[in-house]
Write an enzyme that holds these catalytic residues in place. Structure first.
Site, PDB file in Angstrom:
ATOM      1  N   VAL A  65       0.855  -1.187   0.000  1.00 24.88           N
ATOM      2  CA  VAL A  65       0.000   0.000   0.000  1.00 24.88           C
ATOM      3  C   VAL A  65       0.889   1.234   0.000  1.00 24.88           C
ATOM      4  O   VAL A  65       1.804   1.349   0.818  1.00 24.88           O
ATOM      5  CB  VAL A  65      -0.927   0.025   1.245  1.00 24.88           C
ATOM      6  CG1 VAL A  65      -1.703   1.342   1.304  1.00 24.88           C
ATOM      7  CG2 VAL A  65      -1.887  -1.154   1.216  1.00 24.88           C
ATOM      8  N   ALA A 110       4.383   4.111   3.071  1.00 24.68           N
ATOM      9  CA  ALA A 110       3.968   2.893   2.381  1.00 24.68           C
ATOM     10  C   ALA A 110       4.135   1.728   3.345  1.00 24.68           C
ATOM     11  O   ALA A 110       4.754   1.876   4.397  1.00 24.68           O
ATOM     12  CB  ALA A 110       4.811   2.681   1.120  1.00 24.68           C
ATOM     13  N   LYS A 111       3.593   0.580   2.997  1.00 26.14           N
ATOM     14  CA  LYS A 111       3.783  -0.613   3.823  1.00 26.14           C
ATOM     15  C   LYS A 111       3.435  -1.831   2.979  1.00 26.14           C
ATOM     16  O   LYS A 111       2.638  -1.736   2.048  1.00 26.14           O
ATOM     17  CB  LYS A 111       2.857  -0.565   5.041  1.00 26.14           C
ATOM     18  CG  LYS A 111       3.372  -1.348   6.226  1.00 26.14           C
ATOM     19  CD  LYS A 111       4.508  -0.612   6.901  1.00 26.14           C
ATOM     20  CE  LYS A 111       5.014  -1.353   8.120  1.00 26.14           C
ATOM     21  NZ  LYS A 111       5.982  -0.558   8.879  1.00 26.14           N
ATOM     22  N   GLY A 112       4.030  -2.962   3.333  1.00 27.64           N
ATOM     23  CA  GLY A 112       3.735  -4.183   2.592  1.00 27.64           C
ATOM     24  C   GLY A 112       3.690  -5.367   3.518  1.00 27.64           C
ATOM     25  O   GLY A 112       4.089  -5.287   4.690  1.00 27.64           O
ATOM     26  N   ASP A 151      10.606  -5.332   8.549  1.00 23.50           N
ATOM     27  CA  ASP A 151       9.553  -5.131   9.534  1.00 23.50           C
ATOM     28  C   ASP A 151       9.412  -6.452  10.276  1.00 23.50           C
ATOM     29  O   ASP A 151      10.352  -7.246  10.281  1.00 23.50           O
ATOM     30  CB  ASP A 151       8.247  -4.723   8.822  1.00 23.50           C
ATOM     31  CG  ASP A 151       7.255  -4.047   9.751  1.00 23.50           C
ATOM     32  OD1 ASP A 151       6.640  -4.761  10.553  1.00 23.50           O
ATOM     33  OD2 ASP A 151       7.091  -2.831   9.693  1.00 23.50           O
TER      34      ASP A 151
END
Length: 421
Positions: A65, A110-112, A151
């Site tokens: 995202v 952002a992040k995934g 992460d």
């Protein structure tokens, strides 16, 4: 205030949105900008096959995202866990936008994530899954577009695989596509300790602001992973007294201070802090509400809720984890006059050092560790002052001040750039 269930209280998207709305209202944010900032700009869901060690083919689901790229490329981690969801990734992506804006670095959020259980996968399976996931989102990441980082359950090795996969497709080595890499392939010195170092800087700044001495300052840390253990070690060096460590499998307590160096060695040998002779065993949940000057929740989200906030005895809470305090707990703590250093400020040392790594990769020139630390401490101390001044000027608590400052910076940039149509 309307009563809400614990389920609603701990939903990450709801929590983030509630604080965003409150801060935006305080700022009198233009309604159009409000709409722009409430929504992520891109959400990608990919389903892809991976051949497992026994020859069968498993399907995996991954997300990426991008919340905002108004101030620069997206920036944010990739997590591997069985319960990763689009809601969680979306919340974390917007959190990253505010975190980067609070410390004023030129990234958006952002992040995934990939839904999987890394504990049940071999190194080979993790590598094949990582490379295939990278290939699936390859058009959407890049040094100028969106820069992933480690992460939950991902690490330097994961980043090396992503960088290699991306580089193979680009037919050239592109080190700056991810941060959090091993040093010899473009990682930055001092990055591993950066989040813990940031926490120690925040504690110094809070004591200075509240006119309290470091001498005899008692600290309890929940979570002794990368962030908690580095923070503990750096605080010990500065003369703080670490009296409690709470881990998921149990805690330790010693009112005269725990010898952190011995504890780190003990854990290295035994894989746990339990059984350490230099402190009494103690219930982890009770440690959160034990008397101390500084409480550092550095494990998971939602550890301080409406259920235990009333019992907190710390003077300062410095949030090493993302979202450790719920919005309901915030109100209870505000009434108790607890000084909170919110997550988007307190744990931003990691993303700040990631920014340094990205800069070094793009320059092809690497800094000494002392220079990395000096720059980090400067940026974080300045950001602490910005947030506290904002809080005084607008009569709001530190968390809302941090959100207001961040939203203000992003909204200002969007207004300057205008809406492309």
């Amino acid at each position: 205030m309307a009563t809400i269930t614990l389920e609603q209280e701990i939903n990450p998207w709801e929590a983030q949105a509630a604080r965003f709305d409150f801060a935006a209202r305080k700022l009198n944010l233009d309604e159009g900008l409000w709409r722009v900032l409430r929504h992520p700009s891109r959400e990608i869901i990919v389903h892809f096959p991976v051949q497992m060690d026994d020859g069968r083919i498993e399907m995996f689901t991954g997300f990426r995202v991008l919340h905002s790229q108004a101030r620069g490329p997206g920036k944010g981690g990739i997590r591997y866990a069985p319960d990763v969801s689009l809601d969680e990734v979306r919340a974390l992506a917007s959190w990253m936008t505010w975190k980067c804006a609070v410390v004023n670095i030129p990234f958006g959020g952002a992040k995934g994530g990939v839904i999987c259980d890394p504990k049940k996968m071999s190194i080979g399976e993790l590598e094949r899954m990582t490379r295939r996931y990278t290939a699936e989102i390859i058009e959407f990441i890049g040094p100028e577009k969106d820069v992933p980082a480690p992460d939950m359950n991902t690490n330097e090795q994961t980043m090396a695989w992503i960088m290699d996969t991306y580089s193979m497709h680009m037919r050239q080595t592109v080190t700056s596509v991810v941060t959090g890499k091993p040093i010899n392939i473009g990682g930055s010195r001092g990055r591993r300790e950066a989040t813990g170092r940031g926490i120690s800087v925040m504690c110094d700044e809070a004591l200075r602001y509240l006119n309290l001495p470091i001498e005899g300052c008692r600290v309890i840390i929940q979570g002794f992973g990368n962030v908690g253990s580095n923070a503990a070690n750096l605080l010990r060096e500065k003369g703080y007294k670490i009296i409690g460590i709470a881990e998921y499998d149990g805690g330790l307590y010693n009112p005269n201070g725990i010898d952190i160096c011995s504890l780190l060695e003990y854990r290295q040998r035994n894989g746990t802090v339990l059984g350490f002779k230099g402190a009494e065993p103690f219930d982890s949940h009770e440690l959160l509400t034990t008397e101390c000057e500084i409480l550092i929740p550095a494990a998971t989200e939602n550890v301080i809720t409406s259920r235990n906030a009333e019992k907190i005895k710390a003077r300062i809470i410095c949030e090493g984890a993302n979202g450790p305090t719920t919005a309901v707990a915030d109100e209870i703590l505000a009434d108790k006059k607890v000084f909170i250093i919110p997550d988007i400020l307190a744990n931003s040392g990691g993303v700040t050092a990631s920014y340094f790594e990205w800069v070094q990769d793009r320059q092809g020139y690497f800094w000494k560790e002392s220079f990395v630390n000096e720059q980090l401490e400067h940026i974080l101390a300045t950001s602490f002052d910005d947030v506290v001044r904002y809080s005084e000027a607008h009569g709001v608590n530190n968390r809302i001040a941090a959100y207001m400052l961040a939203i203000d910076r992003v909204a200002f940039t969007i207004k300057q750039r205008g809406i492309y149509a």
